[in-house]
Design a protein around this motif. Structure first.
Motif, PDB file in Angstrom:
ATOM      1  N   GLU A  97       0.804  -1.205   0.000  1.00 26.57           N
ATOM      2  CA  GLU A  97       0.000   0.000   0.000  1.00 26.57           C
ATOM      3  C   GLU A  97       0.844   1.266   0.000  1.00 26.57           C
ATOM      4  O   GLU A  97       1.958   1.304   0.530  1.00 26.57           O
ATOM      5  N   PHE A  98       0.273   2.301  -0.573  1.00 26.97           N
ATOM      6  CA  PHE A  98       0.925   3.595  -0.661  1.00 26.97           C
ATOM      7  C   PHE A  98       1.037   4.250   0.708  1.00 26.97           C
ATOM      8  O   PHE A  98       0.123   4.157   1.528  1.00 26.97           O
ATOM      9  N   VAL A  99       2.155   4.943   0.933  1.00 22.67           N
ATOM     10  CA  VAL A  99       2.369   5.676   2.174  1.00 22.67           C
ATOM     11  C   VAL A  99       2.534   7.173   1.908  1.00 22.67           C
ATOM     12  O   VAL A  99       1.793   7.994   2.446  1.00 22.67           O
ATOM     13  N   ALA A 100       3.514   7.527   1.079  1.00 17.35           N
ATOM     14  CA  ALA A 100       3.798   8.935   0.834  1.00 17.35           C
ATOM     15  C   ALA A 100       4.628   9.089  -0.427  1.00 17.35           C
ATOM     16  O   ALA A 100       5.335   8.169  -0.836  1.00 17.35           O
ATOM     17  N   VAL A 101       4.562  10.271  -1.044  1.00 17.74           N
ATOM     18  CA  VAL A 101       5.368  10.561  -2.222  1.00 17.74           C
ATOM     19  C   VAL A 101       5.754  12.030  -2.205  1.00 17.74           C
ATOM     20  O   VAL A 101       5.016  12.872  -1.677  1.00 17.74           O
ATOM     21  N   ILE A 102       6.903  12.339  -2.789  1.00 15.59           N
ATOM     22  CA  ILE A 102       7.382  13.707  -2.881  1.00 15.59           C
ATOM     23  C   ILE A 102       7.855  13.949  -4.304  1.00 15.59           C
ATOM     24  O   ILE A 102       8.466  13.076  -4.928  1.00 15.59           O
ATOM     25  N   ASP A 103       7.565  15.128  -4.849  1.00 15.44           N
ATOM     26  CA  ASP A 103       7.909  15.399  -6.235  1.00 15.44           C
ATOM     27  C   ASP A 103       9.399  15.655  -6.396  1.00 15.44           C
ATOM     28  O   ASP A 103      10.158  15.677  -5.428  1.00 15.44           O
ATOM     29  N   ARG A 104       9.818  15.868  -7.634  1.00 18.67           N
ATOM     30  CA  ARG A 104      11.237  15.976  -7.944  1.00 18.67           C
ATOM     31  C   ARG A 104      11.928  17.130  -7.231  1.00 18.67           C
ATOM     32  O   ARG A 104      13.096  17.015  -6.836  1.00 18.67           O
ATOM     33  N   GLY A 163       8.949  20.025  -3.298  1.00 12.78           N
ATOM     34  CA  GLY A 163       7.992  21.032  -2.885  1.00 12.78           C
ATOM     35  C   GLY A 163       6.564  20.562  -2.728  1.00 12.78           C
ATOM     36  O   GLY A 163       5.748  21.264  -2.133  1.00 12.78           O
ATOM     37  N   ILE A 164       6.231  19.390  -3.263  1.00 11.36           N
ATOM     38  CA  ILE A 164       4.872  18.874  -3.210  1.00 11.36           C
ATOM     39  C   ILE A 164       4.888  17.465  -2.632  1.00 11.36           C
ATOM     40  O   ILE A 164       5.674  16.621  -3.067  1.00 11.36           O
ATOM     41  N   THR A 165       4.014  17.223  -1.668  1.00  9.30           N
ATOM     42  CA  THR A 165       3.931  15.906  -1.039  1.00  9.30           C
ATOM     43  C   THR A 165       2.490  15.438  -0.952  1.00  9.30           C
ATOM     44  O   THR A 165       1.557  16.240  -0.904  1.00  9.30           O
ATOM     45  N   THR A 166       2.306  14.126  -0.926  1.00  6.64           N
ATOM     46  CA  THR A 166       1.005  13.510  -0.752  1.00  6.64           C
ATOM     47  C   THR A 166       1.145  12.334   0.203  1.00  6.64           C
ATOM     48  O   THR A 166       2.114  11.572   0.117  1.00  6.64           O
ATOM     49  N   TYR A 167       0.172  12.191   1.104  1.00  6.34           N
ATOM     50  CA  TYR A 167       0.189  11.119   2.088  1.00  6.34           C
ATOM     51  C   TYR A 167      -1.102  10.321   2.049  1.00  6.34           C
ATOM     52  O   TYR A 167      -2.168  10.840   1.718  1.00  6.34           O
ATOM     53  N   SER A 168      -1.012   9.057   2.433  1.00  2.75           N
ATOM     54  CA  SER A 168      -2.220   8.285   2.644  1.00  2.75           C
ATOM     55  C   SER A 168      -2.931   8.806   3.888  1.00  2.75           C
ATOM     56  O   SER A 168      -2.293   9.358   4.798  1.00  2.75           O
ATOM     57  N   ASP A 169      -4.236   8.621   3.939  1.00  2.00           N
ATOM     58  CA  ASP A 169      -4.999   9.106   5.085  1.00  2.00           C
ATOM     59  C   ASP A 169      -4.546   8.457   6.393  1.00  2.00           C
ATOM     60  O   ASP A 169      -4.611   9.083   7.456  1.00  2.00           O
ATOM     61  N   SER A 170      -4.079   7.236   6.322  1.00  2.00           N
ATOM     62  CA  SER A 170      -3.708   6.510   7.521  1.00  2.00           C
ATOM     63  C   SER A 170      -2.457   7.063   8.206  1.00  2.00           C
ATOM     64  O   SER A 170      -2.248   6.818   9.396  1.00  2.00           O
ATOM     65  N   VAL A 171      -1.622   7.801   7.476  1.00  3.26           N
ATOM     66  CA  VAL A 171      -0.384   8.325   8.058  1.00  3.26           C
ATOM     67  C   VAL A 171      -0.340   9.841   8.102  1.00  3.26           C
ATOM     68  O   VAL A 171       0.577  10.409   8.712  1.00  3.26           O
ATOM     69  N   LYS A 172      -1.295  10.492   7.489  1.00  4.33           N
ATOM     70  CA  LYS A 172      -1.321  11.949   7.433  1.00  4.33           C
ATOM     71  C   LYS A 172      -1.313  12.551   8.837  1.00  4.33           C
ATOM     72  O   LYS A 172      -2.075  12.141   9.703  1.00  4.33           O
ATOM     73  N   GLY A 173      -0.434  13.516   9.037  1.00  5.39           N
ATOM     74  CA  GLY A 173      -0.307  14.151  10.339  1.00  5.39           C
ATOM     75  C   GLY A 173       0.691  13.473  11.252  1.00  5.39           C
ATOM     76  O   GLY A 173       1.083  14.058  12.273  1.00  5.39           O
ATOM     77  N   ARG A 174       1.109  12.261  10.913  1.00  2.00           N
ATOM     78  CA  ARG A 174       2.074  11.519  11.725  1.00  2.00           C
ATOM     79  C   ARG A 174       3.412  11.322  11.017  1.00  2.00           C
ATOM     80  O   ARG A 174       4.457  11.334  11.654  1.00  2.00           O
ATOM     81  N   PHE A 175       3.362  11.137   9.697  1.00  3.69           N
ATOM     82  CA  PHE A 175       4.569  10.899   8.914  1.00  3.69           C
ATOM     83  C   PHE A 175       4.910  12.135   8.090  1.00  3.69           C
ATOM     84  O   PHE A 175       4.020  12.871   7.652  1.00  3.69           O
ATOM     85  N   THR A 176       6.192  12.338   7.843  1.00  2.00           N
ATOM     86  CA  THR A 176       6.652  13.427   7.001  1.00  2.00           C
ATOM     87  C   THR A 176       7.702  12.914   6.030  1.00  2.00           C
ATOM     88  O   THR A 176       8.706  12.336   6.442  1.00  2.00           O
ATOM     89  N   ILE A 177       7.467  13.130   4.739  1.00  2.00           N
ATOM     90  CA  ILE A 177       8.441  12.758   3.725  1.00  2.00           C
ATOM     91  C   ILE A 177       9.230  13.997   3.315  1.00  2.00           C
ATOM     92  O   ILE A 177       8.680  15.096   3.219  1.00  2.00           O
ATOM     93  N   SER A 178      10.515  13.823   3.085  1.00  2.05           N
ATOM     94  CA  SER A 178      11.368  14.920   2.652  1.00  2.05           C
ATOM     95  C   SER A 178      12.477  14.361   1.775  1.00  2.05           C
ATOM     96  O   SER A 178      12.679  13.142   1.714  1.00  2.05           O
ATOM     97  N   ARG A 179      13.186  15.235   1.085  1.00  2.17           N
ATOM     98  CA  ARG A 179      14.285  14.779   0.249  1.00  2.17           C
ATOM     99  C   ARG A 179      15.405  15.804   0.231  1.00  2.17           C
ATOM    100  O   ARG A 179      15.185  17.001   0.412  1.00  2.17           O
ATOM    101  N   ASP A 180      16.599  15.310   0.013  1.00  8.37           N
ATOM    102  CA  ASP A 180      17.781  16.138  -0.125  1.00  8.37           C
ATOM    103  C   ASP A 180      18.440  15.717  -1.430  1.00  8.37           C
ATOM    104  O   ASP A 180      19.172  14.731  -1.476  1.00  8.37           O
ATOM    105  N   ASN A 181      18.163  16.452  -2.494  1.00  3.64           N
ATOM    106  CA  ASN A 181      18.665  16.073  -3.806  1.00  3.64           C
ATOM    107  C   ASN A 181      20.186  16.162  -3.905  1.00  3.64           C
ATOM    108  O   ASN A 181      20.798  15.456  -4.703  1.00  3.64           O
TER     109      ASN A 181
END
Length: 121
Positions: free
Chosen positions: A46-53, A56-74
């Motif tokens: 199942e999907f958890v989270a995704v971050i764009d290239r 700047g844009i992130t999307t989370y599943s409802d089950s983890v929203k508010g608890r998980f944070t996705i980030s990236r360091d290119n």
């Protein structure tokens, strides 16, 4: 070719936190969206989270929203998943993915080997 390697999984008590990392090689991380899926024994992946290239844009599943944070360091070709307020139902193998910005499994071309996260009561 692109290789993704996850790390940071482990055992934690309910309410605790973990930080997962995914290091990409073979191509710069800025070339694709990156995200996380998870799979518990006997269940569908199942999907958890995704971050764009750009990061700047992130999307989370409802089950983890508010608890998980996705980030990236290119600059480091690395994506992270900060997991707070963990619940036993979060127990699963977590997979790092790379590909299109989407919430569906079929849109991702690259997969890591997975890292186990176990949350105890």
């Amino acid at each position: 070719q692109v290789q993704l390697v996850e790390s940071g999984g482990g055992l934690v008590q309910a309410g605790g936190s973990l930080r997962l990392s995914c290091a990409a090689s073979g191509r710069t991380a800025s070339s694709y969206a990156m995200g996380w899926f998870r799979q518990a024994p006997g269940k569908e992946r199942e999907f958890v989270a995704v971050i764009d290239r750009s990061g700047g844009i992130t999307t989370y599943s409802d089950s983890v929203k508010g608890r998980f944070t996705i980030s990236r360091d290119n600059a480091k070709n690395t994506v992270y998943l900060q997991m707070n307020s963990l619940k036993p139902e979060d127990t699963a193998v977590y997979f790092c993915v790379g590909g299109l910005f989407a919430t569906t499994l079929s849109h991702y071309n690259y997969w890591g080997q997975g890292t186990q996260v176990t949350v105890s009561s």
